[in-house]
Design a protein around this motif. Sequence first.
Motif, mmCIF file in Angstrom:
data_model
loop_
_atom_site.group_PDB
_atom_site.id
_atom_site.type_symbol
_atom_site.label_atom_id
_atom_site.label_comp_id
_atom_site.label_asym_id
_atom_site.label_seq_id
_atom_site.Cartn_x
_atom_site.Cartn_y
_atom_site.Cartn_z
ATOM 1 N N ARG A 45 0.811 -1.216 0.000
ATOM 2 C CA ARG A 45 0.000 0.000 0.000
ATOM 3 C C ARG A 45 0.844 1.266 0.000
ATOM 4 N NH1 ARG A 45 -1.513 -3.836 3.291
ATOM 5 N NH2 ARG A 45 -3.061 -5.180 2.363
ATOM 6 N N TYR A 46 1.873 1.204 -0.823
ATOM 7 C CA TYR A 46 2.742 2.357 -1.054
ATOM 8 C C TYR A 46 1.979 3.436 -1.810
ATOM 9 C CZ TYR A 46 6.561 4.713 -3.666
ATOM 10 O OH TYR A 46 7.405 5.610 -4.243
ATOM 11 N N LEU A 47 1.127 3.014 -2.745
ATOM 12 C CA LEU A 47 0.304 3.946 -3.500
ATOM 13 C C LEU A 47 -0.990 4.182 -2.726
ATOM 14 C CD1 LEU A 47 0.728 2.509 -7.114
ATOM 15 C CD2 LEU A 47 2.179 4.138 -5.893
ATOM 16 N N GLN A 48 -1.125 5.342 -2.134
ATOM 17 C CA GLN A 48 -2.270 5.626 -1.273
ATOM 18 C C GLN A 48 -3.308 6.472 -2.005
ATOM 19 O OE1 GLN A 48 -3.447 4.808 1.632
ATOM 20 N NE2 GLN A 48 -1.771 3.699 2.609
ATOM 21 N N LEU A 49 -4.547 6.073 -1.845
ATOM 22 C CA LEU A 49 -5.690 6.820 -2.355
ATOM 23 C C LEU A 49 -6.448 7.381 -1.159
ATOM 24 C CD1 LEU A 49 -5.092 4.218 -4.242
ATOM 25 C CD2 LEU A 49 -7.279 4.736 -5.258
ATOM 26 N N GLN A 50 -7.184 8.442 -1.388
ATOM 27 C CA GLN A 50 -7.938 9.055 -0.300
ATOM 28 C C GLN A 50 -9.371 9.349 -0.741
ATOM 29 O OE1 GLN A 50 -5.627 12.434 1.542
ATOM 30 N NE2 GLN A 50 -4.339 11.998 -0.218
ATOM 31 N N ILE A 51 -10.242 9.381 0.244
ATOM 32 C CA ILE A 51 -11.629 9.759 -0.015
ATOM 33 C C ILE A 51 -12.196 10.458 1.215
ATOM 34 C CG2 ILE A 51 -12.624 7.572 0.794
ATOM 35 C CD1 ILE A 51 -14.662 7.856 -1.569
ATOM 36 N N ALA A 52 -12.992 11.457 0.967
ATOM 37 C CA ALA A 52 -13.825 12.060 2.013
ATOM 38 C C ALA A 52 -15.269 11.862 1.582
ATOM 39 C CB ALA A 52 -13.515 13.545 2.180
ATOM 40 N N THR A 53 -16.077 11.290 2.440
ATOM 41 C CA THR A 53 -17.493 11.087 2.144
ATOM 42 C C THR A 53 -18.330 11.916 3.107
ATOM 43 O OG1 THR A 53 -17.181 8.861 1.241
ATOM 44 C CG2 THR A 53 -19.369 9.416 2.042
ATOM 45 N N VAL A 54 -19.178 12.750 2.545
ATOM 46 C CA VAL A 54 -20.117 13.543 3.322
ATOM 47 C C VAL A 54 -21.507 12.939 3.107
ATOM 48 C CG1 VAL A 54 -21.023 15.846 3.785
ATOM 49 C CG2 VAL A 54 -18.686 15.578 2.925
ATOM 50 N N ALA A 55 -22.194 12.635 4.182
ATOM 51 C CA ALA A 55 -23.492 11.960 4.107
ATOM 52 C C ALA A 55 -24.588 12.823 4.709
ATOM 53 C CB ALA A 55 -23.437 10.617 4.835
ATOM 54 N N ARG A 56 -25.750 12.749 4.101
ATOM 55 C CA ARG A 56 -26.947 13.426 4.600
ATOM 56 C C ARG A 56 -27.989 12.347 4.861
ATOM 57 N NH1 ARG A 56 -28.913 18.351 6.663
ATOM 58 N NH2 ARG A 56 -31.076 18.667 6.011
ATOM 59 N N VAL A 57 -28.563 12.330 6.070
ATOM 60 C CA VAL A 57 -29.536 11.296 6.423
ATOM 61 C C VAL A 57 -30.816 11.924 6.954
ATOM 62 C CG1 VAL A 57 -27.680 9.692 7.030
ATOM 63 C CG2 VAL A 57 -28.831 10.990 8.832
ATOM 64 N N ALA A 58 -31.880 11.128 6.871
ATOM 65 C CA ALA A 58 -33.150 11.454 7.522
ATOM 66 C C ALA A 58 -33.535 10.244 8.363
ATOM 67 C CB ALA A 58 -34.238 11.758 6.492
ATOM 68 N N VAL A 59 -33.808 10.470 9.637
ATOM 69 C CA VAL A 59 -34.124 9.391 10.575
ATOM 70 C C VAL A 59 -35.583 9.524 10.998
ATOM 71 C CG1 VAL A 59 -33.529 8.291 12.757
ATOM 72 C CG2 VAL A 59 -31.744 9.409 11.401
ATOM 73 N N ASP A 60 -36.313 8.430 10.876
ATOM 74 C CA ASP A 60 -37.739 8.400 11.233
ATOM 75 C C ASP A 60 -37.882 8.230 12.746
ATOM 76 O OD1 ASP A 60 -40.448 7.950 11.508
ATOM 77 O OD2 ASP A 60 -40.571 6.514 9.862
ATOM 78 N N ARG A 61 -38.447 9.234 13.414
ATOM 79 C CA ARG A 61 -38.614 9.181 14.871
ATOM 80 C C ARG A 61 -39.651 8.151 15.302
ATOM 81 N NH1 ARG A 61 -40.981 13.089 17.028
ATOM 82 N NH2 ARG A 61 -40.181 12.836 19.133
ATOM 83 N N LEU A 62 -40.493 7.678 14.364
ATOM 84 C CA LEU A 62 -41.517 6.690 14.728
ATOM 85 C C LEU A 62 -41.002 5.259 14.652
ATOM 86 C CD1 LEU A 62 -44.712 8.137 12.988
ATOM 87 C CD2 LEU A 62 -43.895 8.480 15.337
ATOM 88 N N THR A 63 -40.069 5.006 13.752
ATOM 89 C CA THR A 63 -39.609 3.624 13.532
ATOM 90 C C THR A 63 -38.126 3.427 13.772
ATOM 91 O OG1 THR A 63 -39.119 3.978 11.170
ATOM 92 C CG2 THR A 63 -41.388 3.357 11.760
ATOM 93 N N GLY A 64 -37.346 4.486 13.784
ATOM 94 C CA GLY A 64 -35.903 4.349 13.887
ATOM 95 C C GLY A 64 -35.219 4.029 12.571
ATOM 96 N N ARG A 65 -35.985 3.991 11.488
ATOM 97 C CA ARG A 65 -35.405 3.711 10.176
ATOM 98 C C ARG A 65 -34.592 4.906 9.682
ATOM 99 N NH1 ARG A 65 -35.362 -1.693 9.114
ATOM 100 N NH2 ARG A 65 -37.316 -2.622 9.823
ATOM 101 N N VAL A 66 -33.515 4.593 8.958
ATOM 102 C CA VAL A 66 -32.619 5.631 8.453
ATOM 103 C C VAL A 66 -32.682 5.636 6.932
ATOM 104 C CG1 VAL A 66 -30.226 6.439 8.313
ATOM 105 C CG2 VAL A 66 -31.072 5.358 10.424
ATOM 106 N N ARG A 67 -32.836 6.803 6.361
ATOM 107 C CA ARG A 67 -32.787 6.968 4.907
ATOM 108 C C ARG A 67 -31.640 7.905 4.569
ATOM 109 N NH1 ARG A 67 -35.678 10.620 1.740
ATOM 110 N NH2 ARG A 67 -37.019 11.110 3.511
ATOM 111 N N VAL A 68 -30.709 7.412 3.766
ATOM 112 C CA VAL A 68 -29.593 8.245 3.316
ATOM 113 C C VAL A 68 -30.053 8.962 2.056
ATOM 114 C CG1 VAL A 68 -27.193 8.292 2.544
ATOM 115 C CG2 VAL A 68 -27.911 6.666 4.308
ATOM 116 N N THR A 69 -30.124 10.274 2.109
ATOM 117 C CA THR A 69 -30.646 11.036 0.971
ATOM 118 C C THR A 69 -29.554 11.491 0.016
ATOM 119 O OG1 THR A 69 -30.518 13.119 2.224
ATOM 120 C CG2 THR A 69 -32.584 11.870 2.350
#
Length: 757
Positions: free
Chosen positions: A606-630
């Motif tokens: 792993r001499y050759l290094q790649l990079q990533i930054a991931t920014v995520a936006r989510v919506a969480v349902d307060r009634l069920t706890g389900r998560v939706r990544v928008t």
Amino acid sequence: MTTEFRASVVTLDAGSDDSGSLTTELYRRIEGRLAYPTDLLDIPGLLQGAILRSEHAHARLLRVDTTRARRMPGVHAVVTADDVPGVNRFGIVVRDQPVFCVDRVRYEGDAIAAVAADTRAQAQAALAAIEVEYEPLPLVSDAMTAEQQPPLHESSNLLAQERFDCGDVDKAFAACHVVIEQEYRTPRQMHAFMETEGGVAIPDGTGGIVFRVGCQSGHRDVGQLADILDLAPSRVTVEAMATGGAFGGKDELTIQPAAGILALKAGRPVMIQLGRFESCRAGMKRHPVVAKMKTGCDANGRLLAHKVDAVLDTGAYASLGPAVLENYLDHATAPLYRIHAYSVSGRLVYTNNGVSGAFRGFGGNQATFAIESQLDALARALGRCPRELRRINLRTVDEPGSRHQPVRWTVAPVDLLRQAQQSPLWTLQKETSGRWLTGTGMALGAQGNGLGDGLPDSGGGRIALTPGGRIRVEFGFADYGQNVGEAITRAVSKGLGCGCGEIDVVLGHSRGPDSGPTSASRSSVLVHGVLRRMLPLWKAAVRQQAAVLTGYSLDHLAHGPGGIFHLGQRVLSYRELAENGRLEELVADAAQDFPVAPGQEKPVGRYLQLQIATVARVAVDRLTGRVRVTDLHHITAAGRVIYPPGYLGQIEGAAVMGLGMTLTEDMPMHEARMQRNNLDQYLIPTFQDAPAQRVDVLDDTPGNDPFPVRGVGELGIEAVAPAITSAIEAATGVRVHKLPVDPGVLLKGIHRQENLA
């Protein structure tokens, strides 16, 4: 001296490729005309094969009686361990998995016998007629206590252990202002290929055999299959055909040994394709990991101490488990960040829980989930911005890597963070009341190319002129959607100044050059390096013969569309050269070792290094706890982009796989038995679940860089999980440490936070 990067930023979209040309191969792929191994139903004399799997996760095998099965209508061959011509073992790192079990079964997918018949129904009926007598044995089902249980193999259930150390970690912890201790758990994930494991074994009529299968290393498979079938390697041919996905799950042998033995026994071609139920039960999985992490910093947020103790469950057999352990620990050292002292250790254990092996990310993304979560927790304890805490700890491009090895970055890590901070997802309105709670989070990740520490890693290619005047380029890689065929075509087209339609790319044939496995995001790097060596050799050979045939000076001849040019005019077509030249001299081969960190006493990958930054936006349902990544916004630094649609597809596709690991995908076990057997129970993300995605590329690769191209097949999955859990915390105040996210547990956490408010 400090190296300064001035990275340009490009946003990729589906229209980023402006070349205006598609290869014939790509058209066939888009139109669904590319043959899969199990499409080959018109082979004369083809038989259908099936494998009898164990009914128990762990048992002594007392008796296997195939008498009735051999008499069944349409049955041409029934084979057991007694029929294995050569070595009854296979495995990439350790050959510990039997082709057919002899005295013991170690997981519920273990193979006991196989049948070849005229139809699939007849083969299944014959399997049902095989009588097997078992004596159940105690189960080893908990990886955390596996080392204290009776061994599944000759010695201990501890298959491998490794550690990396830097400095005096105890002294460093004593100097910390804040210390965070946490346990992290990641799931047993399934590859869920579009086409399950399958292929056909064809006797060649001279005592040899040809395999047309879904596999990731035809040359490596030849070595194992030759030993199993007791044939010289020259008598075994493997054609790795394009399939509906691999992701590491076809790196190991799957149906090849059983199909090969049946084909030799019956003297006819035999096809085996696992059904989805069987693939769920017997197929390779991602290693589940339990990791205890302790990380500390000073009052200013400088990372001082880091300790990791991880346990990886490899299941009944090793496969690529030892290499996954090494890569996990490499990532657990936090390669992006400067840490004063660390002690990182891990153990790989045998259990009766199926088999775990190669999987996209190869242990790295499991470690990154925990590392990035630790940094968020430190920032929260200090009352600091998580992005600022990262900034002050990021390595510079002139520093050695986390294991003191030289590293080749493509941009400065801080530039990646800066772009992530400017993501438009941070400006979206946050919902803090009502049914849906929204939030934005981010994580960073680093991913290296290549097989890793000390593993043999080289690859070669070949270019030739065919009798019909076509340019034929061969590599041993198989193309499973990483667009390596398209990258080769474009590079050769550019190098020769010819059209893409003049080039035939042949991939994945074991009789061709050995390019090594299609794994570890290594193919793009090797293709670029090999072509850089190979094309000048071939161009010189072609011009030499063209000079003889045309009488023109060698110095005034050049390659161009369709052939050789003199002063801007084509004077010899490739067809004319093929008809009048010496084709045996118009072949060029080249190979290279995969680049590893120079100057090290022990090879560090792993001499050759790649990079990533991931920014995520989510919506969480307060009634069920389900998560939706928008939304997901990826900022990547992975060298030069050769084929924008392919780059985009790799990042987005890997991210959706990471989405599944984070929210829905798990293969739970109960008494060492898989609790999911189909895709209506094992839930992978669909188009309906896929978020809007944006991919930005930071690239300032100089023209003379020796390694301008990197492989991005695994990069997109690296930081998805911690970015999503960071966003969940921003929305709800609850941090998730176990994947996939349990809606019930999350819902309880939300209610607890609301009651505290």
